[in-house]
Scaffold this motif. Sequence first.
Motif, PDB file in Angstrom:
ATOM      1  N   TYR A 176       5.371  -4.279  19.382  1.00  0.00           N
ATOM      2  CA  TYR A 176       4.039  -4.575  18.970  1.00  0.00           C
ATOM      3  C   TYR A 176       3.841  -4.241  17.467  1.00  0.00           C
ATOM      4  O   TYR A 176       4.689  -3.470  17.068  1.00  0.00           O
ATOM      5  N   HIS A 177       2.946  -5.109  16.780  1.00  0.00           N
ATOM      6  CA  HIS A 177       2.734  -4.588  15.319  1.00  0.00           C
ATOM      7  C   HIS A 177       1.544  -3.537  15.673  1.00  0.00           C
ATOM      8  O   HIS A 177       0.474  -4.021  16.087  1.00  0.00           O
ATOM      9  N   VAL A 178       1.476  -2.297  15.289  1.00  0.00           N
ATOM     10  CA  VAL A 178       0.536  -1.522  15.296  1.00  0.00           C
ATOM     11  C   VAL A 178      -0.386  -1.562  13.895  1.00  0.00           C
ATOM     12  O   VAL A 178       0.432  -0.970  12.993  1.00  0.00           O
ATOM     13  N   ILE A 227       0.445   7.653  18.828  1.00  0.00           N
ATOM     14  CA  ILE A 227       0.335   6.899  17.704  1.00  0.00           C
ATOM     15  C   ILE A 227      -1.196   7.125  17.325  1.00  0.00           C
ATOM     16  O   ILE A 227      -1.293   7.174  15.888  1.00  0.00           O
ATOM     17  N   GLU A 228      -2.046   6.899  18.216  1.00  0.00           N
ATOM     18  CA  GLU A 228      -3.409   6.831  18.067  1.00  0.00           C
ATOM     19  C   GLU A 228      -3.889   8.219  17.434  1.00  0.00           C
ATOM     20  O   GLU A 228      -4.657   8.346  16.381  1.00  0.00           O
ATOM     21  N   LEU A 249       5.895  -0.684  17.344  1.00  0.00           N
ATOM     22  CA  LEU A 249       6.349   0.025  18.442  1.00  0.00           C
ATOM     23  C   LEU A 249       7.219  -0.862  19.217  1.00  0.00           C
ATOM     24  O   LEU A 249       6.671  -2.104  19.808  1.00  0.00           O
ATOM     25  N   ILE A 303       1.625   5.603  22.832  1.00  0.00           N
ATOM     26  CA  ILE A 303       0.313   5.199  22.310  1.00  0.00           C
ATOM     27  C   ILE A 303      -0.382   6.240  22.096  1.00  0.00           C
ATOM     28  O   ILE A 303      -1.231   6.294  21.101  1.00  0.00           O
ATOM     29  N   TRP A 327       8.652   4.180  17.708  1.00  0.00           N
ATOM     30  CA  TRP A 327       7.645   3.932  16.869  1.00  0.00           C
ATOM     31  C   TRP A 327       8.189   4.121  15.136  1.00  0.00           C
ATOM     32  O   TRP A 327       8.764   5.144  14.993  1.00  0.00           O
ATOM     33  N   MET A 384      -7.896   0.630  15.825  1.00  0.00           N
ATOM     34  CA  MET A 384      -6.361   0.319  16.061  1.00  0.00           C
ATOM     35  C   MET A 384      -6.228  -1.169  16.667  1.00  0.00           C
ATOM     36  O   MET A 384      -6.246  -1.535  17.747  1.00  0.00           O
ATOM     37  N   TYR A 409      -3.115  -4.111  18.168  1.00  0.00           N
ATOM     38  CA  TYR A 409      -1.865  -4.055  18.528  1.00  0.00           C
ATOM     39  C   TYR A 409      -1.679  -5.604  18.720  1.00  0.00           C
ATOM     40  O   TYR A 409      -2.358  -6.309  19.656  1.00  0.00           O
TER      41      TYR A 409
END
Length: 147
Positions: A95-97, A68-69, A41, A65, A27, A81, A83
């Motif tokens: 993934y674009h987070v 991240i969250e 990610l 995840i 990340w 959020m 993804y």
Amino acid sequence: MCKILSDFKSKFKTDELKIFETEYWLWSLRPHQATLGAGILSLKRECTSLGQLMQEEFTDLNNIIKVIEATNKQLFSYDIMNYLMLMMIDKQVHYHVIPRYEKEIKIFGDVWKDSSWPGVPNLAGDAIDMNKLKKISSYVKDNLKGV
């Protein structure tokens, strides 16, 4: 390192902006902040198709995840959020987070506004000075949750 992965890491500056990594995933902060805390990610091995992931990589995806969250929620209080896995140009599995915000946020001496809320996020984002990106990245890294 294979070319696809090498080019990807260079473009998104994943080593310089790394926040957290697990056995299979990394990340990092996005060089262009679509919204505050926007990240990348990415799978740590070269892979060009989601269908090529191994079971343990899917399991590990769940682990990162959660970090991240929990981290972004605690630090920036995002509303939802997003993804996004597009891979049109950058073929590496990633993934674009994108944390989404209904209201503007004031932090790091700036006012951050999710200008496309509640629509599709503007992925172009703002080009941000590397020093500020590293400051944001360090702040997130120093305040990880759920690790």
